[in-house]
Design an enzyme around this catalytic site. Structure first.
Site, PDB file in Angstrom:
ATOM      1  N   ASP A 122       0.867  -1.174   0.000  1.00 11.35           N
ATOM      2  CA  ASP A 122       0.000   0.000   0.000  1.00 11.35           C
ATOM      3  C   ASP A 122       0.910   1.233   0.000  1.00 11.35           C
ATOM      4  O   ASP A 122       2.072   1.170   0.409  1.00 11.35           O
ATOM      5  CB  ASP A 122      -0.884  -0.031   1.248  1.00 11.35           C
ATOM      6  CG  ASP A 122      -1.621   1.270   1.481  1.00 11.35           C
ATOM      7  OD1 ASP A 122      -2.311   1.723   0.553  1.00 11.35           O
ATOM      8  OD2 ASP A 122      -1.477   1.848   2.585  1.00 11.35           O
ATOM      9  N   LEU A 123       0.379   2.362  -0.458  1.00  9.53           N
ATOM     10  CA  LEU A 123       1.173   3.591  -0.495  1.00  9.53           C
ATOM     11  C   LEU A 123       0.934   4.474   0.729  1.00  9.53           C
ATOM     12  O   LEU A 123       1.728   4.509   1.647  1.00  9.53           O
ATOM     13  CB  LEU A 123       0.882   4.371  -1.778  1.00  9.53           C
ATOM     14  CG  LEU A 123       1.477   3.801  -3.074  1.00  9.53           C
ATOM     15  CD1 LEU A 123       1.076   4.657  -4.272  1.00  9.53           C
ATOM     16  CD2 LEU A 123       3.001   3.703  -2.986  1.00  9.53           C
ATOM     17  N   ASP A 124      -0.175   5.199   0.743  1.00  9.18           N
ATOM     18  CA  ASP A 124      -0.413   6.210   1.779  1.00  9.18           C
ATOM     19  C   ASP A 124      -0.570   5.556   3.157  1.00  9.18           C
ATOM     20  O   ASP A 124      -1.374   4.653   3.353  1.00  9.18           O
ATOM     21  CB  ASP A 124      -1.656   7.025   1.435  1.00  9.18           C
ATOM     22  CG  ASP A 124      -1.467   7.793   0.137  1.00  9.18           C
ATOM     23  OD1 ASP A 124      -0.761   8.801   0.144  1.00  9.18           O
ATOM     24  OD2 ASP A 124      -2.014   7.347  -0.898  1.00  9.18           O
ATOM     25  N   THR A 176      -2.859   0.003  -4.314  1.00  7.38           N
ATOM     26  CA  THR A 176      -3.232   1.288  -3.733  1.00  7.38           C
ATOM     27  C   THR A 176      -4.686   1.675  -3.984  1.00  7.38           C
ATOM     28  O   THR A 176      -5.341   1.119  -4.876  1.00  7.38           O
ATOM     29  CB  THR A 176      -2.299   2.384  -4.313  1.00  7.38           C
ATOM     30  OG1 THR A 176      -2.631   3.659  -3.765  1.00  7.38           O
ATOM     31  CG2 THR A 176      -2.430   2.464  -5.837  1.00  7.38           C
ATOM     32  N   GLY A 177      -5.162   2.619  -3.220  1.00  7.77           N
ATOM     33  CA  GLY A 177      -6.456   3.216  -3.499  1.00  7.77           C
ATOM     34  C   GLY A 177      -6.358   4.331  -4.524  1.00  7.77           C
ATOM     35  O   GLY A 177      -7.368   4.829  -5.017  1.00  7.77           O
ATOM     36  N   LYS A 180      -8.443  -5.000  -2.914  1.00  6.14           N
ATOM     37  CA  LYS A 180      -7.014  -5.162  -3.159  1.00  6.14           C
ATOM     38  C   LYS A 180      -6.643  -6.641  -3.181  1.00  6.14           C
ATOM     39  O   LYS A 180      -5.858  -7.090  -4.019  1.00  6.14           O
ATOM     40  CB  LYS A 180      -6.219  -4.430  -2.087  1.00  6.14           C
ATOM     41  CG  LYS A 180      -6.312  -2.911  -2.154  1.00  6.14           C
ATOM     42  CD  LYS A 180      -5.403  -2.263  -1.118  1.00  6.14           C
ATOM     43  CE  LYS A 180      -5.403  -0.747  -1.238  1.00  6.14           C
ATOM     44  NZ  LYS A 180      -4.441  -0.115  -0.318  1.00  6.14           N
ATOM     45  N   ASP A 208      -2.127  -0.434   6.139  1.00  8.00           N
ATOM     46  CA  ASP A 208      -2.415   0.296   7.377  1.00  8.00           C
ATOM     47  C   ASP A 208      -3.894   0.531   7.635  1.00  8.00           C
ATOM     48  O   ASP A 208      -4.265   0.899   8.747  1.00  8.00           O
ATOM     49  CB  ASP A 208      -1.707   1.655   7.358  1.00  8.00           C
ATOM     50  CG  ASP A 208      -2.362   2.630   6.385  1.00  8.00           C
ATOM     51  OD1 ASP A 208      -2.458   2.297   5.181  1.00  8.00           O
ATOM     52  OD2 ASP A 208      -2.815   3.705   6.829  1.00  8.00           O
ATOM     53  N   ASN A 236      -9.055  -0.764   3.884  1.00 11.01           N
ATOM     54  CA  ASN A 236      -9.024  -1.228   2.501  1.00 11.01           C
ATOM     55  C   ASN A 236      -7.836  -2.142   2.211  1.00 11.01           C
ATOM     56  O   ASN A 236      -7.720  -2.676   1.109  1.00 11.01           O
ATOM     57  CB  ASN A 236      -9.046  -0.043   1.522  1.00 11.01           C
ATOM     58  CG  ASN A 236      -7.880   0.903   1.700  1.00 11.01           C
ATOM     59  OD1 ASN A 236      -7.227   0.943   2.735  1.00 11.01           O
ATOM     60  ND2 ASN A 236      -7.602   1.697   0.680  1.00 11.01           N
TER      61      ASN A 236
END
Length: 271
Positions: A9-11, A43-44, A199, A222, A225
């Site tokens: 995941d990114l953010d 990612t979202g 995801k 984190d 999602n």
């Protein structure tokens, strides 16, 4: 267990609060990639908003975007697999969001659409800080109900509000009455997409297409999602800054996204 895929995941996970990848993470991921391990961004975000990170990691894998709504091949510049919203579903969702205090963006084709500048102020500021070739395509649309008829794909709506009670109430109505998927992606943000997209689903689809299984995957996340991929991965790793529900259901918890927890986990379990 030797892991063959690293899903990130990114953010809130790979990125620190200033939207930077820690040098320790970059070094460990580069080492993993050079040893033949596949590294994927899951990612979202829209694919137009992950250019700097994809390029910093020097990836050759597809990006899984909008919480699994689609996978995107950066090198061929094409969507590989997708399950977007229909015009009818998008129109119905908009009918719940219009005339409320809930801010909402519409992710379509190769662009992020907004109606009111204040809803994208932070995103535009981040975009302006990037080199021109890495800036996401962010466009203003006068009316979303009209815009849905002028695009090929509607990936998701990204909604946010400081009024968390109202945000939850509207999302629950959309889930119940339209049958869409509403997932929390931040403490004040909910993403609205086609039911069944996640995801974990899209990641598993790609992993199996490569002749592997989810047991071969180590995944980092984190927020809510991320649960679908953390729960199905061989090793699901929650960030220390993650929400409690994610930390409770992950296999292990590492340090928060301001510290080199990702690198430490990779060096212990992968490298």
């Amino acid at each position: 267990m030797s892991y063959r895929v690293i899903a990130l995941d990114l953010d809130g996970t790979l990125l620190d609060p200033q939207k930077r990848i820690l040098p320790e993470s970059l070094a460990a991921l580069n080492e993993a990639r050079q040893s033949g391990i596949k590294v994927l961004i899951v990612t979202g975000r829209h694919h137009v908003a992950i250019h700097p990170f994809y390029q910093a990691l020097q990836l050759d894998t597809p990006a899984i975007c909008c919480n699994g709504t689609y996978s995107y091949d950066y090198h061929e510049k094409k969507v590989l697999a997708s399950n977007p919203l229909s015009i009818q579903e998008a129109s119905q969702a908009l009918s719940y969001l219009q005339d409320t205090e809930i801010q909402h963006l519409m992710y379509v084709d190769d662009a992020i659409l907004y109606q009111f500048p204040h809803t994208v102020a932070r995103t535009l500021a981040w975009s302006d800080s990037l080199p021109e070739h890495q800036r996401p395509n962010i466009q203003q649309a006068e009316n979303f109900q009209d815009a849905i008829h002028n695009v090929n794909f509607i990936w998701k709506f990204a909604t946010s509000s400081p009024n968390l009670v109202k945000l939850r109430e509207i999302s629950e109505q959309i889930e119940k009455n339209i049958g869409l998927e509403c997932e929390w992606s931040w403490f004040d943000q909910i993403d609205i997409a086609k039911k069944g997209n996640s995801k974990g689903m899209r990641l598993q689809q790609w992993v199996e297409s490569q002749g592997m299984s989810m047991k071969d995957v180590i995944a980092f996340g984190d927020n809510y999602n991320d649960l679908s991929m953390l729960g199905s991965a061989g090793l699901g790793v929650a960030m220390g800054n993650g929400v409690d529900a994610v930390k409770d259901r992950a296999d292990i918890v590492t340090r928060d996204n301001t510290q080199p927890g990702i690198a430490e986990v990779l060096r212990k379990y992968v490298l």
